[in-house]
Design an enzyme around this catalytic site. Structure first.
Site, PDB file in Angstrom:
ATOM      1  N   GLU A 178      11.774  17.203  40.328  1.00  0.00           N
ATOM      2  CA  GLU A 178      12.313  17.269  41.685  1.00  0.00           C
ATOM      3  C   GLU A 178      11.749  18.416  42.499  1.00  0.00           C
ATOM      4  OE1 GLU A 178      16.562  16.804  40.720  1.00  0.00           O
ATOM      5  OE2 GLU A 178      16.309  14.765  41.414  1.00  0.00           O
TER       6      GLU A 178
ATOM      7  N   GLU B 203      15.163   9.569  33.814  1.00  0.00           N
ATOM      8  CA  GLU B 203      16.605   9.860  33.752  1.00  0.00           C
ATOM      9  C   GLU B 203      17.346   8.581  34.085  1.00  0.00           C
ATOM     10  OE1 GLU B 203      17.845  13.224  36.164  1.00  0.00           O
ATOM     11  OE2 GLU B 203      16.009  14.297  35.655  1.00  0.00           O
TER      12      GLU B 203
HETATM   13  C1  GAL Z   1      18.625  14.490  38.617  1.00  0.00           C
HETATM   14  C2  GAL Z   1      18.029  15.788  38.172  1.00  0.00           C
HETATM   15  C3  GAL Z   1      18.772  16.402  37.035  1.00  0.00           C
HETATM   16  C4  GAL Z   1      20.248  16.349  37.288  1.00  0.00           C
HETATM   17  C5  GAL Z   1      20.667  14.943  37.473  1.00  0.00           C
HETATM   18  C6  GAL Z   1      22.123  14.800  37.808  1.00  0.00           C
HETATM   19  O1  GAL Z   1      18.367  14.263  39.946  1.00  0.00           O
HETATM   20  O2  GAL Z   1      16.696  15.650  37.829  1.00  0.00           O
HETATM   21  O3  GAL Z   1      18.341  17.709  36.862  1.00  0.00           O
HETATM   22  O4  GAL Z   1      20.539  17.055  38.431  1.00  0.00           O
HETATM   23  O5  GAL Z   1      19.990  14.391  38.569  1.00  0.00           O
HETATM   24  O6  GAL Z   1      22.950  15.301  36.859  1.00  0.00           O
END
Ligand code: GAL
Length: 960
Positions: free
Chosen positions: A420, A490
């Site tokens: 990010e 993620e």
């Molecule tokens: C993503 C980010 C993570 C964490 C997650 C939400 O956007 O890469 O570091 O913030 O969302 O828990």
């Protein structure tokens, strides 16, 4: 741009965008076999100042008297020590907790002066040099040894080394380190986590004998067609490389090809070798594997891999990101035991010892650089350091420190540029540098959906439908992207209860070659152990800006107990599929590993009657290769259940001890019902009798005016009525930025947490007591006509609840069922036939259906922020104390020592204390969980739509 001070404290480097000065070039991180080293971990003298320039540098001089200073533990974060005297942690997700004015930082800049004296151990060699290594300091440090300023650095989760041989004395060495919480580097370290300043990884003095190895690069590839490995060790200092097991003894820089067994995460074969230079022996752990992008796929040793991964932050509830070796090992063991095969080191290179463990136990690693500038999103990414050439040296420094430190780990298959950080030239420069240095791995970065710099298309939290489109190649995008494989770096946001919908993702991942799996967000809740709250989260330290419990979104609770989410994930990604076969009594077994055959497993088979095992048999399963299936005959015929349900369970168990679990460890399983249970007794025939204030019906009594149940046998029952409310989960509430409907918010708007129950009629007939009601929230015209129909056969009491919705319902219900209160003394004894662990409609994959016994206390799932939890699914019957409840159909069963309203109001587990009632929910339906705390909501098939429903329970008394 730099900070001006009126006195002579040099703090200009704090706000300087450059990575630092004085440090040695980055190199491989290794533990020598024979060169001496001295750990400088331990107790250090410590002084905290409010600003960077509050104190001059005299503390670094020899002879300074630090006698009055308190001590801190190194490695450690000072804000987690000192009982509050050293400040407190701050949690923000992406917002910088200081004004965004790069590279300037606040005047209030907590600054920790660390001091430690040391003597060289006896026998420390006189000749050679020495290197002082810092493995991690947040966020900026200046270092003095014996009064000499040796340099300063940023890059918190990267190693920095200084040549100090010329400064060392036999005894009385004074090492002084000034650490600033905020620096220009903080702008590059905006990861979603606690801001935790300090020297949080090891500090080590390394002797460097003359002729010692400096840096070296182990190249160990595998040719899957030939079955050979090719080894070449490039070394700054010439030497020889030997691998006795392979009869290898070659000069550095020379290639040798021999037959080998390859390294994979499933079969982590390592060969011990040694690099010998004139002055040093260095142990090598060599894993032969080749990572390529071929046919649009990530292939290792010629085979496309499917990542079943997690995102791992380093976390310990007491020591923060300062992890001891046992904790790192525990993480790896827990991952292996839960079928996880990959880890993304979100969002920075971990302690190097963790990577050693990944090599040894077998995990695919995406090693991610210590880089995130997410807070710039608040200003439309204006001034983003990754698109500003002034910052590029710092970015390249971070990329090279990661690659050089970690390049000799076979487990690392992908380098990630960071997280990010938007897009920009700096990222391209990093990618180009990495490609120039290491062509043997692929490059990842999620932030650029055009894939300008990357070898894979990566996304976070894409919903099921989009992943499906990507799998089918229908997602469009530039040509380059269309030719790349896809991963979800993620997904499955594991905040609170959930994530839901994992099995649905996995089905999509497995259906399309282009999709090479994903990484759950995230491994562990970052709760801070705290006397006041059990575990603290954002806001608990009085932070000005914070993001609450968004920091508790892991598959493990902060103390590393697995949450139901981890158990679910283990089941969803199990590497063996076992499915009910044909009616003649077979079971179909499929090997879902990428590399391993099934010879390491044995298969246990058993029948259960009424959820109770009847003895086990072995199932003979051939040693299938990856992707192969077989129909296997069941080893025994089903017993006669005599009206009770008969099921079988097959479990795939480790046949031998492995380094990560012992023989008998369960890897995969399946169940199937062979004969369903018989119908529930009608429980009719008894006539209700009424006197002035009481109605009796079989074993039960009711309030004559309200028709409310009072007793069953000798058991007092309170508050039995329809219930639709649940203490909203983080996923019900959803994240504020979600643009689709957030049910938790809508439910509260509608008033589902304060339903009113209007009594319309209490009717007695020959064989039933019927209570007619309407259940609805104030201020709204929607409602649920609810009829309770009670019958009895004299000993059993049957309740049939009919629900007819009225009005225009636009949201699903949280739950639909009844709740009732039972005596607190029933707490200790709960037995049921249904799912063993917590399960909701879209989190029930791991729900193993058997007979279980526990206490009400142990039915709770300790989510750090209390919320709906602990439901058991598919419950045929349950016994709570003396009360037995059978369901028609199966029901969701929940019991707690507090009400849903108390659970809903609680912010921490410490807010909940047992009352004098055990509250039981018997639900006909539950809304799914989804993943909307940072991802898609509940899929349509798991929504609890408002529609007419009818369900029954039969109550009876359990004999003593
Ligand atoms: C993503 C980010 C993570 C964490 C997650 C939400 O956007 O890469 O570091 O913030 O969302 O828990």
């Amino acid at each position: 741009m730099s900070l001006r001070t009126t006195h002579s404290v040099d703090v200009g480097h704090v706000e300087d965008v450059s990575p630092g000065s004085g440090a040695l070039p980055p190199r491989a991180w290794y533990a020598s076999s024979d060169a001496d080293s001295l750990s400088l971990n331990g107790s250090w003298r410590f002084r905290l100042s409010a600003t960077a320039d509050a104190e001059d540098e005299s503390f670094a001089a020899e002879g300074f008297d630090s006698g009055g200073w308190p001590e801190v533990r190194v490695p450690g974060h000072w804000v987690l020590q000192g009982d509050g005297d050293f400040g407190a942690p701050i949690y923000t997700n992406h917002r910088y907790p200081f004004p965004v004015d790069p590279p300037r930082v606040p005047t209030q800049n907590p600054t920790g002066d660390h001091l430690r004296t040391f003597d060289l151990p006896d026998g420390w060699p006189a000749g050679g040099g020495a290197v002082l290594r810092f493995d991690g300091v947040e966020s900026c440090a200046r270092v003095w040894l014996n009064g000499t300023d040796i340099g300063e650095f940023k890059g918190s989760r990267l190693a920095h080394e200084f040549a100090v041989g010329h400064l060392l004395k036999e005894s009385g060495n004074v090492l002084a380190v000034r650490v600033h919480q905020w620096s220009a580097g903080s702008y590059l370290e905006d990861q979603d986590q606690w801001w935790l300043p300090g020297i949080f990884r090891d500090v080590t003095l390394l002797h460097r004998p003359a002729g010692s190895a400096l840096d070296f690069f182990v190249h160990a590839s595998y040719d899957h067609l030939e079955g050979t490995g090719t080894l070449r060790v490039d070394s700054d200092v010439d030497g020889r490389v030997s691998v006795p097991e392979l009869d290898i003894d070659v000069a550095t820089g020379e290639s040798v090809t021999v037959p080998v067994r390859p390294w994979t995460a499933e079969t982590p074969r390592l060969y011990d070798g040694t690099l010998v230079t004139e002055g040093e022996r260095v142990p090598l752990r060599i894993g032969f594997r080749t990572v390529v992008l071929a046919d649009g796929l990530i292939k290792v040793n010629g085979t496309a891999v499917l990542f079943k991964g997690v995102n791992r932050h380093e976390w310990h509830p007491e020591t923060g990101r300062a992890l001891d070796p046992e904790t790192m090992r525990e993480d790896v063991l827990l991952m292996k035991r839960h079928n996880i095969n990959a880890v993304r080191t979100s969002h920075y290179p971990p302690h190097p010892a963790f990577l050693d463990l990944c090599d040894e136990y077998g995990l695919w690693v995406i090693d991610e650089c210590d880089l995130e500038t997410h807070g710039f999103t608040e200003q439309g990414w204006r001034d983003n350091p990754v698109d500003d050439d002034r910052w590029t040296p710092a970015l390249l420094d971070r990329a090279s420190r990661m690659v050089e430190r970690d390049k000799n780990h076979p487990s690392i298959v992908v380098w990630s540029l960071g997280n990010e950080a938007g897009t920009g030239r700096g990222l391209t420069a990093m990618a180009e540098w990495i490609r120039g240095r290491d062509r043997s791995r692929l490059i990842h970065y999620e932030g650029d959906w055009n894939c300008r710099d990357t070898d894979m298309y990566s996304r976070m939290y894409a919903d099921h439908a989009e992943v499906e489109r990507i799998g089918r190649g229908l997602d469009g995008g530039p040509l380059k992207r269309r030719q790349l494989p896809f991963i979800q770096c993620e997904y499955g946001h594991a905040m609170g209860n959930g994530p839901g919908g994992l099995a649905d993702y996995q089905r999509i991942f497995e259906a399309h070659d282009r999709i090479q799996g994903g990484f759950i967000w995230e491994w562990i809740d970052h709760g801070v152990k705290d006397e006041r709250f059990g575990f603290a989260y954002g806001g608990d330290f009085g932070e000005e800006l914070h993001d609450g419990n968004f920091v508790c979104d892991g598959l493990l609770f902060p103390d590393r107990r697995p949450s139901p989410g981890l158990v679910e994930y283990k089941k969803v990604i199990e590497p063996v599929r076992i499915e009910g076969g044909d009616a003649s009594g077979t079971v179909r077994v499929t090997n879902a590993y990428d590399f391993a055959d099934l010879s390491h497993l044995e298969f246990e088979f058993s029948y259960q009657v009424d959820g109770f095992p009847t003895g086990a048999h072995w199932l003979t399963v051939p040693s299938l290769g990856p992707g192969e299936s077989a129909e296997v005959k069941l080893p025994a015929t089903a017993p006669d259940g005599q009206g009770e349900e008969v099921q079988w369970t097959v479990r795939a168990l480790l046949a031998e001890d492995t380094p990560w679990a012992g023989r008998g460890h369960e890897v995969a399983w399946a169940q199937q019902t062979v004969t369903p249970r018989g119908p529930l007794p009608a429980a009719t025939g008894t006539r209700p009798a009424a006197d002035s204030d009481r109605i009796t019906l079989g074993p039960a009594s009711f309030d004559a005016r309200t028709g409310v149940l009072r007793t069953i046998g000798t058991t007092d029952v309170t508050g039995l009525r329809l219930d639709v409310w649940r203490a909203t989960t983080d996923n019900d509430d959803g994240a504020s930025w979600q643009d689709d409907v957030r049910n938790g918010v809508e439910w509260r708007k509608l008033g589902l947490h304060r339903m009113q129950h209007r009594l319309d009629a209490v009717e007695l007939t020959d064989d039933a007591l019927t209570v007619r009601t309407r259940v609805a929230p104030a201020a709204r015209d929607v409602g649920l006509r609810t009829v309770y129909r009670w019958t009895s056969d004299g000993t059993r009491l049957r309740l049939t609840v009919s629900v007819t919705p009225e009005g225009d319902w636009t949201v699903p219900l949280p739950r639909l069922g009844i709740r009732l209160g039972l005596p607190a003394s029933f707490e200790e004894n709960v037995t049921w036939f249904g799912s063993g662990g917590e399960a909701y409609p879209d989190t029930g994959a791991a729900a193993k259906t058997l007979q279980w016994h526990t206490s009400v206390e142990d039915l709770q799932t300790p989510y750090v922020r209390p919320q709906e939890n602990g439901a058991r699914a598919d419950v045929r019957w349950a016994e709570v104390g003396y009360l037995r409840i059978e369901g028609d159909p199966e029901f969701w069963f929940t019991a707690r020592q507090w009400t849903t309203e108390q659970l809903d109001a609680a912010r921490h587990l410490t807010d909940l204390t047992p009352g004098d009632t055990v509250w039981v929910n018997l639900d006909h339906g539950q809304q799914g969980i989804g993943s909307q705390s940072c991802g898609p909501g509940v899929l349509p098939q798991y929504r609890l739509r408002v529609r007419p429903a009818e369900f029954s329970f039969v109550f009876s008394t359990v004999d003593d």
